[in-house]
Design an enzyme around this catalytic site. Structure first.
Site, PDB file in Angstrom:
ATOM      1  N   PHE A 105       0.849  -1.188   0.000  1.00 39.16           N
ATOM      2  CA  PHE A 105       0.000   0.000   0.000  1.00 39.16           C
ATOM      3  C   PHE A 105       0.895   1.251   0.000  1.00 39.16           C
ATOM      4  O   PHE A 105       1.908   1.292   0.698  1.00 39.16           O
ATOM      5  CB  PHE A 105      -0.875  -0.031   1.254  1.00 39.16           C
ATOM      6  CG  PHE A 105      -1.990   0.963   1.265  1.00 39.16           C
ATOM      7  CD1 PHE A 105      -3.199   0.682   0.640  1.00 39.16           C
ATOM      8  CD2 PHE A 105      -1.841   2.184   1.907  1.00 39.16           C
ATOM      9  CE1 PHE A 105      -4.237   1.596   0.662  1.00 39.16           C
ATOM     10  CE2 PHE A 105      -2.887   3.108   1.931  1.00 39.16           C
ATOM     11  CZ  PHE A 105      -4.085   2.808   1.304  1.00 39.16           C
TER      12      PHE A 105
ATOM     13  N   ASP B 205       1.843  -5.720   8.096  1.00 38.82           N
ATOM     14  CA  ASP B 205       0.689  -4.828   8.063  1.00 38.82           C
ATOM     15  C   ASP B 205      -0.554  -5.698   7.872  1.00 38.82           C
ATOM     16  O   ASP B 205      -0.674  -6.415   6.871  1.00 38.82           O
ATOM     17  CB  ASP B 205       0.854  -3.823   6.917  1.00 38.82           C
ATOM     18  CG  ASP B 205      -0.281  -2.813   6.848  1.00 38.82           C
ATOM     19  OD1 ASP B 205      -1.396  -3.148   7.303  1.00 38.82           O
ATOM     20  OD2 ASP B 205      -0.062  -1.707   6.326  1.00 38.82           O
TER      21      ASP B 205
ATOM     22  N   TYR C 271     -10.858   0.337  11.012  1.00 39.79           N
ATOM     23  CA  TYR C 271     -12.079   0.831  10.359  1.00 39.79           C
ATOM     24  C   TYR C 271     -12.472  -0.028   9.166  1.00 39.79           C
ATOM     25  O   TYR C 271     -13.451   0.253   8.506  1.00 39.79           O
ATOM     26  CB  TYR C 271     -11.903   2.298   9.930  1.00 39.79           C
ATOM     27  CG  TYR C 271     -10.637   2.585   9.149  1.00 39.79           C
ATOM     28  CD1 TYR C 271     -10.554   2.297   7.797  1.00 39.79           C
ATOM     29  CD2 TYR C 271      -9.521   3.122   9.783  1.00 39.79           C
ATOM     30  CE1 TYR C 271      -9.386   2.533   7.092  1.00 39.79           C
ATOM     31  CE2 TYR C 271      -8.349   3.368   9.094  1.00 39.79           C
ATOM     32  CZ  TYR C 271      -8.288   3.063   7.741  1.00 39.79           C
ATOM     33  OH  TYR C 271      -7.130   3.291   7.047  1.00 39.79           O
ATOM     34  N   LYS C 272     -11.678  -1.068   8.874  1.00 42.34           N
ATOM     35  CA  LYS C 272     -12.009  -1.947   7.735  1.00 42.34           C
ATOM     36  C   LYS C 272     -12.874  -3.101   8.257  1.00 42.34           C
ATOM     37  O   LYS C 272     -14.036  -2.884   8.585  1.00 42.34           O
ATOM     38  CB  LYS C 272     -10.722  -2.378   7.030  1.00 42.34           C
ATOM     39  CG  LYS C 272     -10.048  -1.178   6.336  1.00 42.34           C
ATOM     40  CD  LYS C 272      -8.691  -1.475   5.722  1.00 42.34           C
ATOM     41  CE  LYS C 272      -8.152  -0.217   5.037  1.00 42.34           C
ATOM     42  NZ  LYS C 272      -6.737  -0.292   4.688  1.00 42.34           N
TER      43      LYS C 272
ATOM     44  N   ARG D  23     -12.809  -3.958  -6.983  1.00 43.09           N
ATOM     45  CA  ARG D  23     -12.478  -4.691  -5.762  1.00 43.09           C
ATOM     46  C   ARG D  23     -13.731  -4.876  -4.899  1.00 43.09           C
ATOM     47  O   ARG D  23     -14.470  -3.916  -4.668  1.00 43.09           O
ATOM     48  CB  ARG D  23     -11.422  -3.893  -4.997  1.00 43.09           C
ATOM     49  CG  ARG D  23     -10.899  -4.573  -3.770  1.00 43.09           C
ATOM     50  CD  ARG D  23      -9.820  -3.738  -3.137  1.00 43.09           C
ATOM     51  NE  ARG D  23     -10.372  -2.586  -2.439  1.00 43.09           N
ATOM     52  CZ  ARG D  23      -9.720  -1.900  -1.514  1.00 43.09           C
ATOM     53  NH1 ARG D  23      -8.475  -2.214  -1.202  1.00 43.09           N
ATOM     54  NH2 ARG D  23     -10.272  -0.869  -0.908  1.00 43.09           N
TER      55      ARG D  23
HETATM   56  C1  PLP Z   1      -5.982   0.941   4.559  1.00 37.50           C
HETATM   57  C2  PLP Z   1      -4.502   0.760   4.615  1.00 37.50           C
HETATM   58  C3  PLP Z   1      -3.676   1.717   5.220  1.00 37.50           C
HETATM   59  C4  PLP Z   1      -4.247   3.011   5.718  1.00 37.50           C
HETATM   60  O1  PLP Z   1      -3.420   3.700   6.575  1.00 37.50           O
HETATM   61  P1  PLP Z   1      -4.034   4.890   7.453  1.00 37.50           P
HETATM   62  O2  PLP Z   1      -2.898   5.456   8.158  1.00 37.50           O
HETATM   63  O3  PLP Z   1      -5.078   4.293   8.341  1.00 37.50           O
HETATM   64  O4  PLP Z   1      -4.693   5.866   6.516  1.00 37.50           O
HETATM   65  C5  PLP Z   1      -2.328   1.430   5.327  1.00 37.50           C
HETATM   66  N1  PLP Z   1      -1.809   0.271   4.839  1.00 37.50           N
HETATM   67  C6  PLP Z   1      -2.585  -0.644   4.222  1.00 37.50           C
HETATM   68  C7  PLP Z   1      -1.981  -1.900   3.697  1.00 37.50           C
HETATM   69  C8  PLP Z   1      -3.945  -0.417   4.075  1.00 37.50           C
HETATM   70  O5  PLP Z   1      -4.707  -1.293   3.447  1.00 37.50           O
END
Ligand code: PLP
Length: 407
Positions: free
Chosen positions: A123, A194, A219-220, A366
């Site tokens: 990400f 992660d 939040y997911k 997705r």
């Molecule tokens: C959703 C997501 C994030 C989001 O990071 P935030 O700091 O909460 O905005 C980071 N890494 C991955 C792999 C994600 O899917």
């Protein structure tokens, strides 16, 4: 009688928990991997914090309503979901910040090594955080991003840290966390996982893998709401040897001593930084109670079944969409992605017809499959709607071509 039937079905079929969620009628929500929906009781929880705690007790609520302990209480709710012991998870801030804390700590743990090994599917924020930290430290660290398939072979004695996202946010491909961690450790590297698309989606045994760190958001699949605090797991045998790079007052051993010198807590709490977002914590605390009643193996089983059904239905009805997620459930998280050159417009048209997924660059549709609030009927309805959108080509309409700020 409804109550009796409800409790019986709870025993025989613990999933789904759809009735606990507040999803607008007529919507099939396949985007809980981006933002989980609210629970029916979420708004009442927020109002209670504001009116009964903040409103009545004012500043005393930090003690009387347990506000200051919320990060620890919620961390202990997260721990079993990721396969960790109580006391090993700290809460707060965002996943980006927790990734920064973990990465900075790992580079201190391996001061003679210069390689941060990630992958090209990671990400963006994870990669940006690494790039920024490398610049700040200015000690010649390098970020390597081979393709996910090549990561395993690139682990060698130069690698300080293997820094990966477990479930790929685009394709849903699942890394073998146990095998990669083991190889990293054999070469003297440390690991950060992660778990953004893993926590609440797949079975995890974080502690058993012996990874030093894991980070994730809530939040997911954990339904904490937009802005919910992130988590960081730290292996307990190393926690007290780490001096957090972001050393805030609430990570201090005794914050209210107001000492001029930083002296970290002798526990996971040293990874706290500043004042916790209390309303968010209370919402998350409430949403996590669901997990007391279900096992991750039930969730995984239901997710696998619904994902396979979705793949079969969509491939049968929409032959022009190409599956990009692994076909084998063992190599896939809880999402299914397809490829199409018109992915953005198709997602917009689907959303208009009540089927919400999302678009990811460059050409991915997705769909998150969260079994807590999805069932077989939702899957069929989603696939039927996709078929009708593809056959009618209504996605070609002008209004579906303009990109919005958040995709
Ligand atoms: C959703 C997501 C994030 C989001 O990071 P935030 O700091 O909460 O905005 C980071 N890494 C991955 C792999 C994600 O899917």
């Amino acid at each position: 009688m409804a109550g009796a039937r409800g409790s019986l079905s709870q025993i025989n079929n613990p999933l789904p928990k759809k009735e606990l969620f507040d999803i607008p009628s007529g919507i099939v929500y396949l985007d809980g991997n981006s933002l989980g929906p609210p629970l029916r009781q979420s708004s009442r929880q927020a109002v209670e914090v504001i009116n009964d705690e903040w409103g009545k007790d004012l500043i005393q609520a930090w003690n009387s309503a347990n506000w200051m302990s919320m990060p620890r209480i919620v961390g202990d709710q997260i721990a079993p979901i990721i396969g960790a012991q109580p006391g090993s998870v700290a809460m707060g801030d965002t996943l980006s910040i927790k990734a920064y804390q973990a990465l900075a700590a790992t580079l201190e743990l391996r001061p003679d090594r210069r390689v941060i090994l990630s992958d090209s599917g990671n990400f963006p924020t994870d990669l940006y955080i690494a790039q920024g930290l490398i610049d700040t430290l200015d000690r010649g660290h390098k970020l390597l991003t081979p393709s996910p398939e090549d990561v395993m072979d690139m682990i060698n004695d130069d690698v300080a840290v293997v820094y990966l996202t477990h479930v790929d946010y685009r394709t849903g491909r699942l890394h073998d966390m146990g095998a990669i961690t083991e190889r990293a450790h054999r070469h003297g590297a440390v690991t950060i996982w992660d778990l953004a698309h893993s926590a609440g989606a797949v079975q995890l045994a974080v502690e058993e893998t012996r990874t030093e760190f894991a980070v994730g958001c809530t939040y997911k699949y954990l339904n904490g709401g937009p802005g919910a605090p992130a988590f960081i797991y730290i292996r307990q045998d190393i926690v007290n040897s780490i001096r957090p790079a972001l050393s805030g007052w609430l990570g201090h051993r005794d914050p209210f001593a107001m000492a001029p010198q930083y002296d970290p807590a002798r526990s996971t709490e040293r990874f706290r930084i500043g004042t916790p977002p209390v309303v968010q914590f209370k919402l998350l605390h409430f949403a996590l109670k669901i997990w007391d009643q279900i096992s991750m193996s039930d969730i995984r089983e239901a997710s696998t079944r619904l994902c396979e059904q979705f793949i079969q239905e969509v491939e049968g009805r929409c032959p022009s969409l190409e599956l990009v997620s692994p076909r084998n459930a063992l190599n896939r998280g809880s999402q299914v992605s397809f490829e199409s050159n018109d992915a953005y417009s198709i997602i917009q048209a689907l959303t208009d017809q009540g089927v919400i997924g999302d678009f990811r660059e460059p050409n991915i549709l997705r769909f998150g499959i969260a079994p807590l609030y999805l069932d077989e009927n939702d899957i069929v309805r989603a696939a039927q709607t996709m078929e009708s959108v593809m056959n009618s080509e209504c996605w070609r309409e002008d209004r579906y071509q303009v990109k919005k700020q958040v995709t």
